[in-house]
Design an enzyme around this catalytic site. Structure first.
Site, PDB file in Angstrom:
ATOM      1  N   ASP A 111      25.918 -33.237  62.243  1.00 48.06           N
ATOM      2  CA  ASP A 111      26.078 -31.927  62.888  1.00 48.06           C
ATOM      3  C   ASP A 111      24.725 -31.288  63.222  1.00 48.06           C
ATOM      4  OD1 ASP A 111      25.821 -31.862  60.152  1.00 48.06           O
ATOM      5  OD2 ASP A 111      27.480 -30.497  59.766  1.00 48.06           O
ATOM      6  N   GLY A 143      21.949 -26.142  52.664  1.00 47.52           N
ATOM      7  CA  GLY A 143      21.987 -24.734  53.070  1.00 47.52           C
ATOM      8  C   GLY A 143      20.905 -23.931  52.356  1.00 47.52           C
ATOM      9  N   ASP A 181      16.541 -36.438  59.079  1.00 47.84           N
ATOM     10  CA  ASP A 181      17.185 -35.142  58.797  1.00 47.84           C
ATOM     11  C   ASP A 181      18.093 -34.722  59.962  1.00 47.84           C
ATOM     12  OD1 ASP A 181      17.850 -33.157  57.051  1.00 47.84           O
ATOM     13  OD2 ASP A 181      16.082 -31.919  57.386  1.00 47.84           O
ATOM     14  N   ASP A 182      17.526 -34.065  60.967  1.00 47.33           N
ATOM     15  CA  ASP A 182      18.324 -33.603  62.115  1.00 47.33           C
ATOM     16  C   ASP A 182      17.641 -34.049  63.412  1.00 47.33           C
ATOM     17  OD1 ASP A 182      20.274 -31.657  60.670  1.00 47.33           O
ATOM     18  OD2 ASP A 182      18.289 -31.067  59.956  1.00 47.33           O
ATOM     19  N   GLU A 229      13.013 -28.148  48.627  1.00 52.23           N
ATOM     20  CA  GLU A 229      12.672 -28.007  50.060  1.00 52.23           C
ATOM     21  C   GLU A 229      12.277 -26.552  50.335  1.00 52.23           C
ATOM     22  OE1 GLU A 229      16.027 -28.368  52.682  1.00 52.23           O
ATOM     23  OE2 GLU A 229      14.800 -28.788  54.455  1.00 52.23           O
TER      24      GLU A 229
HETATM   25 ZN   LIG Z   1      18.976 -32.368  55.322  1.00 50.73          ZN
END
Ligand SMILES: [Zn+2]
Length: 331
Positions: free
Chosen positions: A16, A170, A278-279, A200
């Protein structure tokens, strides 16, 4: 650089956080969802991070536009299927795609179970079509609180045989791992492996909690471990690996200078590390970019990078038979 004689994996990849710009555009049209952006270039600018954001929450905000067009089960299926195609194109032999049903469902109030089923079906179809091994990791979006995470967990557990692990992602600082102990106990009881976003946006204590309270055997990012020698020792001695994501760590501000990324320190302290994207959609990168950074900016050696490629198979949440099958391809 990537060595083609070694297997290439990506174990930390949010599906996503990797929705194609063209797909966002088409889905918005299909469902008559008004976008502020007037053309594809404006959509690229709104979706991708060019340099860096102020912090993790600003980074996560960039993912909102992509999920805002997920107005049906078919849209979720499409995104999952295209993610497998993207992974194949990137040269991966194996990937673990992770997703948060709540995050994908929220813009259009889709039933969580439908989202889970659609993602599983899309990944299976993609895996068959493109000939790549894929496993799914379910995410609990901690930013929505414990109750929402219970609903998310139950939707995922319905399909427990099609999912290999649970993750927590999140707002790490606002929603510490200690609040999700019960969720992760249920996940471990179901036989899932555990990976957790930790260290993180918060300090070493967050990694301690992920390991000792949630049962994580892999840590997503883990940047803050560099500040805690004892923790690094513990991770090295107990086979707790770190999923490193160089570009993402720079863009979220977890690491202010990629040249100083602690991946080198982790290796020197005996921690098993992997390299991941990751993204990819939001960060506008692919796995090859991360290997290039690791070589040219961080200064890892060719043999260290080859070891990282092997680590991707070693610490993957895959069955021994898939592992043997993949390793057979690399005599
Ligand atoms: Zn991640």
């Amino acid at each position: 650089m990537i060595n083609p004689d070694y297997p290439l994996t990506d174990l930390h990849r949010h599906l996503d956080g990797n929705i194609r710009i063209s797909t966002i555009w088409q889905l918005a049209e299909e469902f008559s969802i008004p976008l502020e952006q007037k053309n594809l270039q404006e959509l690229v600018d709104a979706t991708q991070i060019k340099v860096k954001t102020t912090d993790l929450l600003a980074f996560l905000q960039k993912m909102e536009l992509g999920v805002s067009v997920l107005a049906s089960e078919q849209a979720c299926y499409r995104v999952a299927y295209e993610n497998v195609e993207d992974a194949k194109r990137a040269g991966l032999v194996y990937t673990e795609l992770r997703f948060s049903p709540v995050f994908m469902a929220k813009a259009h109030n889709l039933p969580l179970e439908q989202v889970v089923d659609a993602v599983i079906a899309g990944c299976k179809a993609g895996s068959r079509t493109f000939g790549i091994e894929v496993n799914l990791i379910g995410i609990l979006s901690r930013s929505f609180g414990e109750q929402s995470c219970f609903q998310e967990l139950h939707a995922l557990l319905r399909a427990k045989n099609d999912i290999v692990a649970l993750d927590l992602a999140g707002d790490e600082k606002g929603f510490p791992a200690i609040r999700f102990e019960e969720h992760f106990k249920l996940a471990r009881d179901a036989g899932w492996s555990i990976t957790v976003h930790a260290g993180e946006a918060d300090g070493p204590e967050s990694i301690h909690q992920a390991i000792h309270l949630l049962g994580a055997t892999r840590i997503g990012h883990g940047v803050a471990a560099r500040d805690d020698l004892q923790l690094m020792d513990f991770m090295a001695n107990n086979d707790i690996s770190i999923e490193c994501c160089l570009t993402s760590n720079f863009q979220t501000g977890a690491c202010t200078d990629i040249a100083q990324h602690p991946i080198k320190t982790f290796i020197e302290n005996g921690i098993v590390v992997t390299l991941n994207t990751d993204d990819p959609g939001v960060s506008a990168i692919e796995i090859a970019d991360e290997y290039k950074l690791a070589r040219e900016v961080v200064g890892l050696s060719s043999s260290q990078l080859e070891q990282i490629q092997m680590n991707g198979i070693d610490v993957a949440f895959m069955t021994p038979s898939i592992k043997a099958k993949l390793l057979d391809l690399y005599p």
